[in-house]
Design a protein around this motif. Structure first.
Motif, PDB file in Angstrom:
ATOM      1  N   ALA A 229       1.031  -1.161  -0.048  1.00 50.60           N
ATOM      2  CA  ALA A 229      -0.021  -0.252  -0.048  1.00 50.60           C
ATOM      3  C   ALA A 229       0.787   1.269   0.182  1.00 50.60           C
ATOM      4  N   ASN A 230       0.403   2.172  -0.814  1.00 49.96           N
ATOM      5  CA  ASN A 230       1.133   3.550  -0.721  1.00 49.96           C
ATOM      6  C   ASN A 230       0.735   4.335   0.586  1.00 49.96           C
ATOM      7  N   ILE A 231       1.773   5.002   1.188  1.00 50.36           N
ATOM      8  CA  ILE A 231       1.524   5.577   2.447  1.00 50.36           C
ATOM      9  C   ILE A 231       2.246   6.735   2.370  1.00 50.36           C
ATOM     10  N   ARG A 232       1.674   7.767   3.511  1.00 53.71           N
ATOM     11  CA  ARG A 232       2.410   8.791   3.834  1.00 53.71           C
ATOM     12  C   ARG A 232       2.610   8.793   5.237  1.00 53.71           C
ATOM     13  N   VAL A 233       3.973   8.899   5.610  1.00 49.23           N
ATOM     14  CA  VAL A 233       4.690   8.944   7.015  1.00 49.23           C
ATOM     15  C   VAL A 233       4.855  10.352   7.441  1.00 49.23           C
ATOM     16  N   ASP A 234       4.196  10.646   8.452  1.00 47.24           N
ATOM     17  CA  ASP A 234       4.209  12.086   9.114  1.00 47.24           C
ATOM     18  C   ASP A 234       5.299  11.817  10.171  1.00 47.24           C
ATOM     19  N   VAL A 235       6.123  12.580  10.331  1.00 50.15           N
ATOM     20  CA  VAL A 235       7.284  12.640  11.470  1.00 50.15           C
ATOM     21  C   VAL A 235       7.414  13.967  11.968  1.00 50.15           C
ATOM     22  N   VAL A 243       0.620   7.381  10.248  1.00 50.36           N
ATOM     23  CA  VAL A 243       0.992   6.856   8.985  1.00 50.36           C
ATOM     24  C   VAL A 243      -0.466   6.836   8.405  1.00 50.36           C
ATOM     25  N   LEU A 244      -0.515   7.490   7.051  1.00 51.14           N
ATOM     26  CA  LEU A 244      -2.045   7.584   6.430  1.00 51.14           C
ATOM     27  C   LEU A 244      -1.676   7.017   4.933  1.00 51.14           C
ATOM     28  N   PRO A 245      -2.864   6.761   4.351  1.00 50.88           N
ATOM     29  CA  PRO A 245      -2.815   6.355   2.957  1.00 50.88           C
ATOM     30  C   PRO A 245      -2.674   7.288   1.981  1.00 50.88           C
ATOM     31  N   ARG A 246      -2.202   6.750   0.923  1.00 55.69           N
ATOM     32  CA  ARG A 246      -1.789   7.666  -0.294  1.00 55.69           C
ATOM     33  C   ARG A 246      -2.660   7.127  -1.508  1.00 55.69           C
ATOM     34  N   LEU A 247      -3.064   7.879  -2.248  1.00 57.03           N
ATOM     35  CA  LEU A 247      -3.861   7.433  -3.270  1.00 57.03           C
ATOM     36  C   LEU A 247      -3.095   6.632  -4.341  1.00 57.03           C
ATOM     37  N   ASN A 248      -3.577   5.687  -4.837  1.00 54.83           N
ATOM     38  CA  ASN A 248      -2.945   4.681  -5.782  1.00 54.83           C
ATOM     39  C   ASN A 248      -3.978   3.683  -6.451  1.00 54.83           C
ATOM     40  N   GLU A 249      -4.672   3.958  -7.429  1.00 54.61           N
ATOM     41  CA  GLU A 249      -5.835   3.509  -7.957  1.00 54.61           C
ATOM     42  C   GLU A 249      -5.412   1.937  -8.161  1.00 54.61           C
ATOM     43  N   ASP A 250      -4.203   1.513  -8.571  1.00 60.61           N
ATOM     44  CA  ASP A 250      -4.028   0.162  -8.966  1.00 60.61           C
ATOM     45  C   ASP A 250      -3.554  -0.634  -7.776  1.00 60.61           C
ATOM     46  N   VAL A 251      -3.122  -0.248  -6.589  1.00 60.54           N
ATOM     47  CA  VAL A 251      -2.925  -0.815  -5.357  1.00 60.54           C
ATOM     48  C   VAL A 251      -3.878  -0.846  -4.383  1.00 60.54           C
ATOM     49  N   ASN A 252      -3.798   0.318  -3.538  1.00 63.70           N
ATOM     50  CA  ASN A 252      -4.785   0.354  -2.294  1.00 63.70           C
ATOM     51  C   ASN A 252      -6.101   1.367  -2.560  1.00 63.70           C
ATOM     52  N   GLU A 253      -6.008   2.002  -3.629  1.00 65.97           N
ATOM     53  CA  GLU A 253      -7.022   3.008  -4.033  1.00 65.97           C
ATOM     54  C   GLU A 253      -6.573   4.222  -3.009  1.00 65.97           C
ATOM     55  N   GLU A 254      -7.588   4.387  -2.202  1.00 69.52           N
ATOM     56  CA  GLU A 254      -7.285   5.373  -0.938  1.00 69.52           C
ATOM     57  C   GLU A 254      -7.434   4.792   0.337  1.00 69.52           C
ATOM     58  N   ASP A 258      -5.902  -1.237   9.036  1.00 60.17           N
ATOM     59  CA  ASP A 258      -5.537  -0.856  10.576  1.00 60.17           C
ATOM     60  C   ASP A 258      -4.189  -1.308  11.026  1.00 60.17           C
ATOM     61  N   LYS A 259      -3.528  -2.510  10.570  1.00 66.09           N
ATOM     62  CA  LYS A 259      -2.107  -2.887  10.924  1.00 66.09           C
ATOM     63  C   LYS A 259      -1.299  -1.728  10.249  1.00 66.09           C
ATOM     64  N   SER A 260      -1.399  -1.607   9.206  1.00 67.71           N
ATOM     65  CA  SER A 260      -0.507  -0.640   8.483  1.00 67.71           C
ATOM     66  C   SER A 260      -0.704   0.801   9.070  1.00 67.71           C
ATOM     67  N   ARG A 261      -1.777   1.119   9.349  1.00 64.02           N
ATOM     68  CA  ARG A 261      -2.191   2.709   9.901  1.00 64.02           C
ATOM     69  C   ARG A 261      -1.533   2.841  11.284  1.00 64.02           C
ATOM     70  N   PHE A 262      -1.962   1.782  12.452  1.00 65.94           N
ATOM     71  CA  PHE A 262      -1.656   2.081  13.460  1.00 65.94           C
ATOM     72  C   PHE A 262      -0.479   1.209  14.179  1.00 65.94           C
ATOM     73  N   ALA A 263       0.263   0.472  13.814  1.00 60.07           N
ATOM     74  CA  ALA A 263       1.263  -0.216  14.377  1.00 60.07           C
ATOM     75  C   ALA A 263       2.709   0.709  14.321  1.00 60.07           C
ATOM     76  N   TYR A 264       2.679   1.987  13.862  1.00 57.75           N
ATOM     77  CA  TYR A 264       3.882   2.778  13.946  1.00 57.75           C
ATOM     78  C   TYR A 264       4.157   2.896  15.662  1.00 57.75           C
ATOM     79  N   ASP A 265       3.379   2.728  16.744  1.00 59.76           N
ATOM     80  CA  ASP A 265       3.944   2.963  18.072  1.00 59.76           C
ATOM     81  C   ASP A 265       4.982   1.613  18.190  1.00 59.76           C
TER      82      ASP A 265
END
Length: 688
Positions: A229-235, A243-254, A258-265
């Motif tokens: 999935a295409n993501i944006r990492v905010d630091v 961690v937020l999603p990034r638009l990519n219609e061919d992979v994850n859309e938008e 939850d694991k990719s979004r919230f496991a950053y801790d």
């Protein structure tokens, strides 16, 4: 096709296009709250009002189909007054929470009230208050702010396929709730945070930690699973804040799981931030020079067949290339990336790719899932399957040990290889379904091939593809669904046993018997380390997980958001991850560690920077030059014909939330895992 005039501009659109979409094609900005491109139309916020010639009143552009000869005006005194009135109504009960609201600075209501609001209100009565709702450990609720746009409800029902949200009451008594005040059980629940246009639903782990304008934003790639999935990492500073999603219609859309979004801790916990060397049975802090010296002492003088390497599920292409080259210089062909024991045939690329592409699911009209639970293994691919199912143009069937609670209906055909064999030989009714389909698809999970007879099962799957027409001009319906972010890249780069080399099972058996003296674990934590016997173990990774506990030398590496690196997702798409934060302490990028240790071993690797290393990767796999492109693989022979057992196909992912060292280090994921197991349900008045 209808042609309409929008503010004097003629626009021709596809049939079924709404007036709002037509306005956007004409370059006109239309405000909205309830409308979303990927959800059904609700038409309940009325913010998108425009003026239609000869219409008695402004129309809701999101719900009005575009028609021939329509004349639409988007910027007239009537439209301005209508939008001001709607905004005034929306703000009647909305609290003045902006200074303390986590959505401040990126709030649709805040932005549109400035752009389209009146700037004053005639309402001076008390505002209504709504009790906050419990939605689990991921979503913070302040329901007094809710404007009932119903985006969250529609997402839960349509995309997530878990209809746990709904509205109760009418008028000003209407409330959005989970009915029974339970945690949402969807693996995609965090997406309602992005969808909420106000601060009613926000991120509970992120709450009150940072403001949007404080963060440095980096576009990268998720490595929690094989979807990529295409993501944006905010630091902020050195710390990953979200961690937020990034638009990519061919992979994850938008969307984002939850694991990719919230496991950053987990990036902050159990980190390896300095080298360690085992002395007198205990791991002790060491310098890089001491760690390299300990490796040199134990490796020098060994024959190549006494050394082995195993790559973990989150390893990047650069680190695996460097380690493969080092093993080659040491004379070892004992290297493997298939920690789960999957019997993948690396000789033919088409045999281990999701050949149709993730977006190809949108075209399939018959799908057979074998040995996989997509909801646990690849939640975003499962969402695509549901999206296709809702069109009513696909028939889905499943073979597996369990009948998983997926988010769409499917026909359960059987538990194991016997059913697959019947389909391959045309003795099963679903064989005719696949044969008669225009674009049939087979999704082969790791649960079907991560077993002793996996090569024979793979050959059966290929027989299904060949005999039932899954591979034809312009379409390859044979798809392998991987669970590890590193797997396809490792297979492409040849991180598999060479001539006479041993796979993971062979490496562990030989280490236990004493034949293999040294084992290099590149973030490999999903193996049974008790089988390493008395072998000298070098563990290179970012977290103190299973492999680090058994190590004799620990080399601290960077996590996936802390390095510029390459991953290849399950469909064979090469993607570049960007460094968003610095690794802690003395930790370094993995390829540079391997390059540094190669010198004291007497086999200096011939690259000093990332550019030189990537040129070496292109020598091994030329398609790595095509970033974010799908390279078509030629269909050929793979698998090995043989007998199969009656054992059912069991998914290789038992717990969606705890599949890798970062997730296992995350307190948020631990709480979600406990909830999923039913171990931490909140008490209500009916409990003691």
């Amino acid at each position: 096709m209808p042609t309409l005039t929008i503010d004097g501009i003629q626009v021709t659109v596809e049939p079924g296009t709404t007036v709002l979409q037509a306005c956007e094609l004409a370059g006109k900005e239309i405000p909205r709250f309830c409308y979303h491109e990927r959800l059904t139309i609700a038409g309940n916020c009325r913010m998108c009002l425009v003026e239609q010639e000869k219409a008695p009143k402004p129309i809701a552009s999101c719900a009005m189909p575009a028609a021939d000869n329509m004349v639409i005006k988007t910027d007239t005194p009537l439209v301005k007054k209508a939008r001001e009135g709607v905004m005034e109504f929306l703000l009647i009960n909305h609290p003045l929470d902006c200074p303390i609201c986590d959505q401040g600075g990126e709030c649709d209501l805040q932005d549109q009230s400035m752009g389209y609001g009146k700037g004053s209100s005639r309402y001076d009565e008390n505002k209504r208050a709504v009790t906050d709702k419990y939605m689990g450990p991921l979503i913070e609720t302040v329901m007094t702010r809710c404007i009932q746009c119903t985006r969250c409800i529609r997402f839960a029902q349509e995309v997530a396929g878990v209809p746990e949200l709904g509205a109760i009451g009418r008028g000003e008594d209407m409330q959005i709730t989970t009915y029974l005040e339970q945690a949402m059980t969807s693996e995609l629940s965090g997406n309602v945070i992005d969808l909420c246009p106000v601060g009613a639903l926000t991120s509970k782990p992120y709450a009150f930690t940072a403001r949007a304008w404080e963060l440095r934003k980096t576009e990268s790639i998720d490595a929690m699973d094989a979807v990529g999935a295409n993501i944006r990492v905010d630091v902020r500073g050195r710390e990953v804040m979200r961690v937020l999603p990034r638009l990519n219609e061919d992979v994850n859309e938008e969307w984002l799981s939850d694991k990719s979004r919230f496991a950053y801790d987990g990036l902050r916990n159990r980190r390896l931030d300095r080298p360690y060397v085992r002395k007198n049975g205990k791991l002790q802090e060491a310098t890089w020079a001491e760690a390299f010296a300990a490796i040199a002492v134990n490796v020098k003088g060994l024959q190549g067949n006494q050394i082995a390497a195993i790559a973990g599920d989150m390893a990047c292409g650069e680190s695996m290339t460097a380690l493969k080259d080092l093993m080659g210089k040491l004379g070892s062909t004992n290297l493997d990336c298939r920690q789960d024991g999957a019997q993948i045939d690396p000789s033919n690329r088409a045999g281990y790719l999701f050949n149709s592409g993730i977006a190809g699911i949108d075209e399939a009209d018959a799908i057979l899932i074998v040995g996989s639970n997509p909801r646990r293994e690849a939640a975003l691919i499962n969402a695509r399957l549901r999206k296709r199912y809702l069109t009513g143009k696909v028939k889905i069937a499943l073979i597996g040990a369990e009948q998983p609670q997926l988010t769409y209906k499917y026909d359960y055909l059987g538990a194991g290889a016997a059913t697959l064999k019947d389909i391959a030989e045309g003795r099963h009714a679903f064989a005719e379904v696949l044969k008669g389909a225009q674009k049939p698809m087979l999704i082969l999970g790791q649960g079907a091939i991560a077993r002793a007879d996996g090569a024979a099962v793979l050959a059966l799957a290929k027989q299904v593809a060949d005999s039932l027409g899954l591979v034809k001009d312009g379409w390859n319906g044979f798809n392998m669904l991987h669970t590890a972010a590193s797997r396809v890249g490792a297979l492409d780069l040849g991180f598999v046993p060479g001539q006479g080399g041993k796979d993971v099972a062979g490496i562990l058996a030989s280490a236990q018997s004493g034949e293999i003296k040294t084992v290099w674990l590149l973030g490999a934590d999903e193996i049974d380390t008790s089988k390493l016997g008395s072998a000298f173990v070098i563990y290179q990774g970012s977290h103190g997980d299973v492999g680090a506990k058994r190590a004799d030398v620990i080399l601290p590496g960077a996590a996936y958001v802390e390095k510029d690196a390459t991953w290849v997702n399950t469909e064979g798409r090469v993607q570049l991850g960007r460094r968003a934060a610095a690794p802690p302490g003395d930790a370094r990028e993995d390829w540079s560690i391997i390059r540094a240790v190669s010198e004291p071993l007497g086999h200096k690797l011939p690259y000093d920077n990332l550019g030189m290393l990537r040129r070496r990767m292109l020598e091994l796999a030329p398609h790595f030059s095509g970033v974010d492109k799908l390279a078509t693989a030629a269909w050929g022979a793979f698998g090995a014909a043989g007998s199969v057992t009656d054992a059912p196909f069991a998914s290789t992912v038992a717990d969606f939330f705890l599949t890798n060292p970062i997730a296992r280090a995350s307190a948020t994921m631990a709480e979600c895992s406990a909830l999923a197991r039913g171990a931490a349900q909140p008490k209500t008045g009916t409990h003691d």
